[in-house]
Design a protein around this motif. Structure first.
Motif, short mmCIF file in Angstrom:
data_model
loop_
_atom_site.label_atom_id
_atom_site.label_comp_id
_atom_site.label_asym_id
_atom_site.label_seq_id
_atom_site.Cartn_x
_atom_site.Cartn_y
_atom_site.Cartn_z
N PRO A 95 0.84 -1.29 0.16
CA PRO A 95 -0.12 0.03 0.07
C PRO A 95 0.69 1.42 -0.18
O PRO A 95 0.50 2.31 -0.72
CB PRO A 95 -0.91 -0.01 1.47
CG PRO A 95 -1.03 -1.88 1.63
CD PRO A 95 0.37 -2.21 1.12
N MET A 96 1.91 1.47 0.72
CA MET A 96 2.73 2.31 0.60
C MET A 96 3.67 2.64 -0.73
O MET A 96 3.60 3.73 -1.02
CB MET A 96 3.60 2.18 2.07
CG MET A 96 4.83 3.34 2.12
SD MET A 96 6.45 3.51 1.10
CE MET A 96 7.10 1.85 1.81
N ARG A 98 2.30 1.67 -3.55
CA ARG A 98 1.41 2.21 -4.31
C ARG A 98 1.26 3.77 -4.40
O ARG A 98 1.21 4.56 -5.16
CB ARG A 98 0.19 1.61 -4.21
CG ARG A 98 -1.03 1.96 -5.10
CD ARG A 98 -2.37 1.40 -4.93
NE ARG A 98 -2.21 -0.06 -5.20
CZ ARG A 98 -2.45 -0.81 -6.25
NH1 ARG A 98 -2.57 -0.14 -7.29
NH2 ARG A 98 -2.48 -2.11 -6.51
N SER A 99 1.34 4.19 -3.04
CA SER A 99 0.89 5.60 -2.90
C SER A 99 2.50 6.47 -3.26
O SER A 99 2.02 7.28 -3.96
CB SER A 99 0.83 5.82 -1.40
OG SER A 99 0.98 7.42 -1.06
N ARG A 103 2.43 9.24 -6.55
CA ARG A 103 2.67 10.51 -6.40
C ARG A 103 4.03 10.90 -7.37
O ARG A 103 4.08 11.94 -7.89
CB ARG A 103 3.33 10.61 -4.96
CG ARG A 103 4.00 12.07 -4.75
CD ARG A 103 4.23 12.22 -3.31
NE ARG A 103 4.14 11.14 -2.28
CZ ARG A 103 4.96 10.47 -1.70
NH1 ARG A 103 6.34 10.75 -1.74
NH2 ARG A 103 4.72 9.46 -0.86
#
Length: 153
Positions: A95-96, A98-99, A103
């Motif tokens: 999840p991190m 992907r973020s 960005r």
């Protein structure tokens, strides 16, 4: 000859043979020199087999250029190369990751996105992920990010 004398001779002979065998083992264990006299390097330690973890369907809207009305997107599937020991850590970090990928990719406009090659995208994501882990003072659990699929629409 006495029995004890024969026994001592047998033990001495066995000791000499054992020492000769140990010496031969150590001699043949040394690296064989090459033609120029330098020892040949021992085999490199085998690498651990790689595991691959995928991060699918990272979809990002690109920035609009001035005067442009239509929205453009990047859709990509990322593949992270890791080891079996680190595989769970990578899956926990997805999840991190992907973020961070969203960005990094959303900073491009359509014209910039079309100019970049797949290698440039991978290079940019690798450096962005490395910077994120360095900033958080964490060990990066994968060795590289590869692009599995890249669609610019």
């Amino acid at each position: 000859m006495k029995k004890s004398t024969k026994l001592i001779i047998v033990f001495v002979v066995l000791g000499v043979l054992g020492a000769a065998g140990a010496g031969a083992f150590l001699y043949f264990k040394q690296p064989i020199p090459s033609k120029d006299g330098k020892p040949v390097a021992a085999e490199a330690p085998k690498k651990k087999p790689a595991k691959y973890v995928s991060l699918d369907k990272v979809i990002v809207m690109l920035r609009k250029s001035p005067g442009e009305n239509q929205a453009h997107y990047i859709s990509t599937d990322l593949v992270l190369s890791t080891t079996a020991e680190q595989e769970k850590k990578v899956k926990d970090d997805l999840p991190m990751l992907r973020s961070v990928a969203v960005r990094a990719l959303s900073a491009h406009s359509m014209s910039e996105a079309q100019e970049l090659t797949v290698e440039k995208y991978a290079e940019q994501l690798n450096s962005t992920f490395a910077a994120t882990y360095d900033k958080d003072k964490l060990e990066k659990p994968f060795s590289e990010v590869m692009i599995g699929k890249l669609i610019i629409e």
